[in-house]
Design a protein around this motif. Structure first.
Motif, short mmCIF file in Angstrom:
data_model
loop_
_atom_site.label_atom_id
_atom_site.label_comp_id
_atom_site.label_asym_id
_atom_site.label_seq_id
_atom_site.Cartn_x
_atom_site.Cartn_y
_atom_site.Cartn_z
N MET A 77 -14.98 11.69 -16.06
CA MET A 77 -13.59 12.17 -16.18
C MET A 77 -12.77 11.80 -14.95
O MET A 77 -11.59 11.48 -15.05
CB MET A 77 -13.59 13.69 -16.38
N GLU A 110 -12.76 9.23 -13.13
CA GLU A 110 -12.26 7.86 -13.06
C GLU A 110 -10.98 7.67 -13.89
O GLU A 110 -10.24 6.69 -13.70
CB GLU A 110 -13.32 6.87 -13.54
N TYR A 111 -10.71 8.61 -14.81
CA TYR A 111 -9.50 8.51 -15.62
C TYR A 111 -8.31 9.22 -14.98
O TYR A 111 -7.17 9.02 -15.41
CB TYR A 111 -9.75 9.11 -17.01
N VAL A 165 -5.38 6.99 -13.66
CA VAL A 165 -4.60 6.42 -14.76
C VAL A 165 -3.69 7.46 -15.38
O VAL A 165 -2.52 7.21 -15.67
CB VAL A 165 -5.54 5.82 -15.84
N ILE A 166 -4.24 8.67 -15.56
CA ILE A 166 -3.45 9.77 -16.17
C ILE A 166 -2.27 10.14 -15.29
O ILE A 166 -1.12 10.21 -15.75
CB ILE A 166 -4.35 11.00 -16.41
N SER A 175 0.37 7.28 -14.95
CA SER A 175 1.16 7.16 -16.18
C SER A 175 2.20 8.27 -16.26
O SER A 175 3.36 8.03 -16.63
CB SER A 175 0.24 7.20 -17.40
#
Length: 236
Positions: free
Chosen positions: A1, A3-4, A7-8, A11
């Motif tokens: 989780m 590593e995301y 990006v989250i 964004s």
């Protein structure tokens, strides 16, 4: 989780940043009808333009295409609001050309004379100033205890933008991202508290003390202007 998370948060930051640049629209439309610009922070619009210009110059230097595109779009929107502001004020043909020439010369000098690290530091400082700029409106809030001088559209968007990029900075462990956005989060939260204090929704001793000082000064200054017309009528 984990590593995301970058990006989250990145964004979210890009989306909020775009929305942030649309937030001055309601206040500008209202000012266009009333011809009253006191509720709009001109300093915020100008610092915002310098902020995006600085990041554009840095992105060109470092060949960061994504960052270049994002800040170019934001700059175009911000310059539109600067133009609209001075159209309402009536000095569009005087201020805007001088501002573009002045800012263009400064950013060109930074690009050709400063190394990339210095350019990055300059851009970071403009980001901090961007969050701090709307604080200029607090002088009216503390004098009149009136929340209308705080743009309730812009400030929450600034806070959410700072929060998203602060979380992104922690996620990637990058203090160059955290350093401007964490103070920005603090500045925005401070202004939101001032907004609800001015509305009477909350009590804040520090703000009450400032108001007791600045408000009394304003009352003394405005009193002669209010009494003078009555005196003239009685004398007639």
């Amino acid at each position: 989780m984990s590593e995301y998370l970058p990006v989250i948060f990145s964004s979210l930051g890009i989306g909020i940043c775009f929305c942030l640049n649309l937030m001055p629209i309601p206040s500008l439309l209202k000012a266009n009808k009333t011809k009253d610009l006191t509720t709009i922070s001109h300093l915020y619009l100008i610092v915002s333009a310098f902020n995006y210009m600085s990041w554009i110059v840095y992105s060109v230097k470092m060949q960061l295409i994504g960052n270049l595109i994002n800040n170019s779009v934001c700059l175009c929107l911000d310059l539109s609001w600067v133009i609209f502001y001075h159209k309402i004020k009536g000095d569009l043909l005087i201020f805007v050309p001088l501002f573009l020439i002045f800012s263009g010369c400064i950013e060109s000098a930074v690009y050709f004379l400063c190394p990339a690290f210095v350019m990055g530091v300059i851009a970071l400082n403009f980001s901090i100033c961007l969050y701090a700029a709307p604080i200029e409106q607090l002088k009216y809030v503390f004098k009149q205890k009136n929340h209308r001088y705080i743009d309730i559209y812009v400030i929450p968007a600034l806070m959410l933008n700072a929060l998203a990029w602060t979380c992104y900075g922690f996620a990637v462990n990058d203090w160059f991202i955290i350093s401007p956005n964490f103070p920005g989060l603090t500045f925005s939260l401070f202004q939101i508290i001032a907004y609800f204090w001015a509305r009477g929704n909350i009590k804040f001793p520090l703000f009450e003390w400032i108001y007791s000082k600045s408000g009394k000064e304003q009352l003394i200054e405005e009193q002669p202007a209010k009494i003078q017309p009555n005196q003239n009528v009685e004398s007639v």
